[in-house]
Motif scaffolding. Structure first.
Motif, PDB file in Angstrom:
ATOM      1  N   TRP A   1       1.098  -8.870  -6.297  1.00  0.00           N
ATOM      2  CA  TRP A   1       2.262  -7.990  -6.132  1.00  0.00           C
ATOM      3  C   TRP A   1       3.479  -8.740  -5.632  1.00  0.00           C
ATOM      4  O   TRP A   1       4.596  -8.481  -6.064  1.00  0.00           O
ATOM      5  CB  TRP A   1       1.923  -6.842  -5.170  1.00  0.00           C
ATOM      6  CG  TRP A   1       1.598  -7.286  -3.769  1.00  0.00           C
ATOM      7  CD1 TRP A   1       0.374  -7.615  -3.276  1.00  0.00           C
ATOM      8  CD2 TRP A   1       2.523  -7.457  -2.692  1.00  0.00           C
ATOM      9  NE1 TRP A   1       0.465  -7.989  -1.953  1.00  0.00           N
ATOM     10  CE2 TRP A   1       1.778  -7.896  -1.568  1.00  0.00           C
ATOM     11  CE3 TRP A   1       3.902  -7.281  -2.564  1.00  0.00           C
ATOM     12  CZ2 TRP A   1       2.373  -8.161  -0.333  1.00  0.00           C
ATOM     13  CZ3 TRP A   1       4.497  -7.544  -1.339  1.00  0.00           C
ATOM     14  CH2 TRP A   1       3.731  -7.976  -0.243  1.00  0.00           C
ATOM     15  N   HIS A   2       3.270  -9.690  -4.670  1.00  0.00           N
ATOM     16  CA  HIS A   2       4.422 -10.378  -4.085  1.00  0.00           C
ATOM     17  C   HIS A   2       5.097 -11.298  -5.100  1.00  0.00           C
ATOM     18  O   HIS A   2       6.325 -11.439  -5.097  1.00  0.00           O
ATOM     19  CB  HIS A   2       4.003 -11.166  -2.833  1.00  0.00           C
ATOM     20  CG  HIS A   2       2.785 -12.009  -3.013  1.00  0.00           C
ATOM     21  ND1 HIS A   2       1.540 -11.478  -3.263  1.00  0.00           N
ATOM     22  CD2 HIS A   2       2.621 -13.350  -2.971  1.00  0.00           C
ATOM     23  CE1 HIS A   2       0.654 -12.463  -3.358  1.00  0.00           C
ATOM     24  NE2 HIS A   2       1.274 -13.599  -3.201  1.00  0.00           N
TER      25      HIS A   2
ATOM     26  N   THR B   1       5.027  -1.528  -3.119  1.00  0.00           N
ATOM     27  CA  THR B   1       4.903  -0.590  -2.010  1.00  0.00           C
ATOM     28  C   THR B   1       3.583   0.157  -2.079  1.00  0.00           C
ATOM     29  O   THR B   1       2.932   0.403  -1.049  1.00  0.00           O
ATOM     30  CB  THR B   1       6.071   0.413  -2.024  1.00  0.00           C
ATOM     31  OG1 THR B   1       7.301  -0.310  -1.938  1.00  0.00           O
ATOM     32  CG2 THR B   1       5.984   1.400  -0.863  1.00  0.00           C
ATOM     33  N   TRP B   2       3.156   0.503  -3.294  1.00  0.00           N
ATOM     34  CA  TRP B   2       1.852   1.167  -3.423  1.00  0.00           C
ATOM     35  C   TRP B   2       0.737   0.260  -2.917  1.00  0.00           C
ATOM     36  O   TRP B   2      -0.176   0.722  -2.222  1.00  0.00           O
ATOM     37  CB  TRP B   2       1.570   1.552  -4.876  1.00  0.00           C
ATOM     38  CG  TRP B   2       0.177   2.119  -4.980  1.00  0.00           C
ATOM     39  CD1 TRP B   2      -0.211   3.399  -4.724  1.00  0.00           C
ATOM     40  CD2 TRP B   2      -1.009   1.380  -5.283  1.00  0.00           C
ATOM     41  NE1 TRP B   2      -1.579   3.516  -4.843  1.00  0.00           N
ATOM     42  CE2 TRP B   2      -2.098   2.287  -5.189  1.00  0.00           C
ATOM     43  CE3 TRP B   2      -1.272   0.051  -5.610  1.00  0.00           C
ATOM     44  CZ2 TRP B   2      -3.417   1.898  -5.414  1.00  0.00           C
ATOM     45  CZ3 TRP B   2      -2.589  -0.337  -5.841  1.00  0.00           C
ATOM     46  CH2 TRP B   2      -3.640   0.585  -5.749  1.00  0.00           C
ATOM     47  N   VAL B   3       0.771  -1.029  -3.258  1.00  0.00           N
ATOM     48  CA  VAL B   3      -0.267  -1.952  -2.802  1.00  0.00           C
ATOM     49  C   VAL B   3      -0.336  -1.970  -1.278  1.00  0.00           C
ATOM     50  O   VAL B   3      -1.420  -1.880  -0.684  1.00  0.00           O
ATOM     51  CB  VAL B   3      -0.007  -3.377  -3.341  1.00  0.00           C
ATOM     52  CG1 VAL B   3      -0.986  -4.366  -2.721  1.00  0.00           C
ATOM     53  CG2 VAL B   3      -0.123  -3.407  -4.858  1.00  0.00           C
TER      54      VAL B   3
ATOM     55  N   LEU C   1       9.256  -3.072  -6.987  1.00  0.00           N
ATOM     56  CA  LEU C   1       9.201  -2.762  -5.559  1.00  0.00           C
ATOM     57  C   LEU C   1       8.326  -1.542  -5.320  1.00  0.00           C
ATOM     58  O   LEU C   1       7.546  -1.504  -4.358  1.00  0.00           O
ATOM     59  CB  LEU C   1      10.610  -2.517  -5.020  1.00  0.00           C
ATOM     60  CG  LEU C   1      10.723  -2.078  -3.554  1.00  0.00           C
ATOM     61  CD1 LEU C   1      10.132  -3.133  -2.618  1.00  0.00           C
ATOM     62  CD2 LEU C   1      12.178  -1.800  -3.192  1.00  0.00           C
ATOM     63  N   GLY C   2       8.443  -0.524  -6.178  1.00  0.00           N
ATOM     64  CA  GLY C   2       7.583   0.642  -6.054  1.00  0.00           C
ATOM     65  C   GLY C   2       6.117   0.291  -6.225  1.00  0.00           C
ATOM     66  O   GLY C   2       5.255   0.776  -5.481  1.00  0.00           O
TER      67      GLY C   2
ATOM     68  N   ALA D   1       8.923 -10.767  -6.359  1.00  0.00           N
ATOM     69  CA  ALA D   1       9.859 -11.896  -6.238  1.00  0.00           C
ATOM     70  C   ALA D   1      10.379 -12.316  -7.609  1.00  0.00           C
ATOM     71  O   ALA D   1      11.567 -12.631  -7.777  1.00  0.00           O
ATOM     72  CB  ALA D   1       9.168 -13.074  -5.548  1.00  0.00           C
ATOM     73  N   GLY D   2       9.499 -12.313  -8.616  1.00  0.00           N
ATOM     74  CA  GLY D   2       9.923 -12.690  -9.957  1.00  0.00           C
ATOM     75  C   GLY D   2      10.945 -11.721 -10.533  1.00  0.00           C
ATOM     76  O   GLY D   2      11.919 -12.147 -11.166  1.00  0.00           O
ATOM     77  N   SER D   3      10.748 -10.429 -10.297  1.00  0.00           N
ATOM     78  CA  SER D   3      11.713  -9.444 -10.804  1.00  0.00           C
ATOM     79  C   SER D   3      13.058  -9.586 -10.104  1.00  0.00           C
ATOM     80  O   SER D   3      14.111  -9.409 -10.725  1.00  0.00           O
ATOM     81  CB  SER D   3      11.167  -8.029 -10.627  1.00  0.00           C
ATOM     82  OG  SER D   3      10.981  -7.701  -9.257  1.00  0.00           O
TER      83      SER D   3
END
Length: 394
Positions: free
Chosen positions: A166-167, A219-221, A215-216, A171-173
């Motif tokens: 997820w991170h 955030t779920w993770v 980000l959403g 970060a890539g986006s």
């Protein structure tokens, strides 16, 4: 109660938050059409409601599709089609039927002909074009579901190993958004609707707005890993909800946005202006999702949940209704209560008579093939049928 394998927890507060996000945009656009005194105090930062949509969408889709077997790429995209297109087409029909011709859309030469703009709207590709004439053509609110459609295309890939990656994906986006901003930073700050400007190139660009969706998902993770099972008291949850609500209210109301009238925006300023509150919305979603504080419990009430269900129609139809009042020469006389009553009535009718029936019909005709889960599943508290699992939009 121990949930059965593949069940999906029903996060009712998030359904109601979709209505809150939609109303942020309704209030923002009301300033363009009505002269209600209280609108003078509505901050321009309400534009962040779209960012709220995108963060919510990433969170809810991640929650749903990590809790049940993934249906396959084709089935997933068809479910997205069944979710978006019925109301989108209904809104376009409302627009061309009840709004005066000079208020329907921009019409220019060549690629800016209204027929090319219509084609981009029908295919939900208008967010790919770096021109205001495309972004805000016809039902201008539909630019956001155009961007969302491209998030859907990427979602199955983003979902793979999301709990471990997820991170990197977030970060890539963010890096992609910065690179796109660097590409367009030398373009003019202002221009006509058929010219490329910094804002027209970045505002609806799916590669820029994708950060909010990622980000959403991220955030779920974090919610699933650290927050969902937290054993806090009602008072502690309520205090956490109150704190983030105060932060968001202050953040939006003091108008700290760097893009203001008369100040030419830079590329990064434009991006910050559109999604600079996404971090705060992500925290609010994570805190309120389980409904354990007083705010979350209030959001779980049936009337608010219903408004959340009709919020997509509210969002898609609100500006068309505003243009209808202008067409009928009633914009200066209609009251706030009358407009909101008309909007909720039309949106409810759209939800009950267009959105859900057509969605059920399409999903019934498109039977699922054998599904394979692409990631480990997590339990939930309420069983949903596949046709119900398409309601991630505001």
């Amino acid at each position: 109660m121990n949930p059965s394998h593949g069940d999906v927890a029903d996060l009712k507060p998030l359904t109601s938050l979709r209505f809150v996000a939609a109303m942020m945009i309704v209030v923002l656009h009301s300033k363009l059409y009505f002269s209600w005194p209280w609108l003078q105090h509505a901050p321009g930062s309400l534009v962040q409601g779209v960012s709220f949509f995108f963060v919510l969408s990433g969170f809810i889709l991640s929650h749903v599709y990590t809790s049940k077997p993934f249906p396959g790429y084709g089935r997933f995209m068809f479910a997205r089609f069944a979710r978006l297109w019925p109301v989108h087409i209904f809104a376009l029909l409302m627009l061309v039927t009840f709004v005066r011709p000079d208020s329907i859309t921009f019409d220019g030469p060549g690629m800016f002909s209204k027929w090319y703009l219509l084609a981009s709207n029908l295919t939900l590709t208008q967010s790919l074009f770096p021109f205001t004439a495309y972004t805000f053509s016809y039902n201008s609110a539909s630019w956001s579901i155009s961007a969302e459609a491209f998030f859907y295309l990427a979602f199955p890939l983003l979902l793979i190993n999301i709990k471990r990656t997820w991170h990197w994906k977030m970060a890539g986006s963010a890096l992609v958004a910065v690179v796109i901003a660097a590409i367009y930073h030398r373009f003019p700050s202002n221009g006509d609707m058929d010219q490329i400007t910094i804002a027209s190139a970045l505002y609806a660009n799916p590669l820029v707005r994708g950060f909010e969706f990622c980000l959403g998902m991220s955030t779920w993770v974090l919610w699933d890993r650290y927050i969902k099972r937290s054993q806090l008291s009602l008072a502690a949850w309520t205090a956490a909800e109150g704190a983030i609500l105060l932060i968001i209210t202050a953040w939006l109301s003091i108008s700290i946005w760097p893009v203001r009238n008369g100040i030419p925006p830079s590329a990064l300023q434009v991006i910050f202006h559109e999604n600079g509150s996404s971090w705060a919305f992500a925290i609010l979603i994570a805190v309120a999702a389980s409904g354990r504080g007083l705010f979350g419990k209030a959001l779980s009430a049936k009337p608010l949940a219903f408004l959340g269900h009709v919020s997509f129609s509210i969002y898609m139809l609100h500006q068309i209704l505003m243009k209808m009042f202008v067409t009928w020469n009633q914009a200066q006389t209609v009251s706030t209560v009358a407009f909101l009553a008309a909007l909720i009535f039309i949106a409810s009718a759209s939800y009950l008579m267009i959105e859900k029936p057509v969605q059920r019909l399409l999903m019934k005709r498109h039977r699922p093939a054998t599904s394979q889960s692409i990631i480990p599943q997590a339990g939930g508290a309420k069983v949903h049928t596949p046709s119900e699992l398409v309601a991630d939009q505001p």
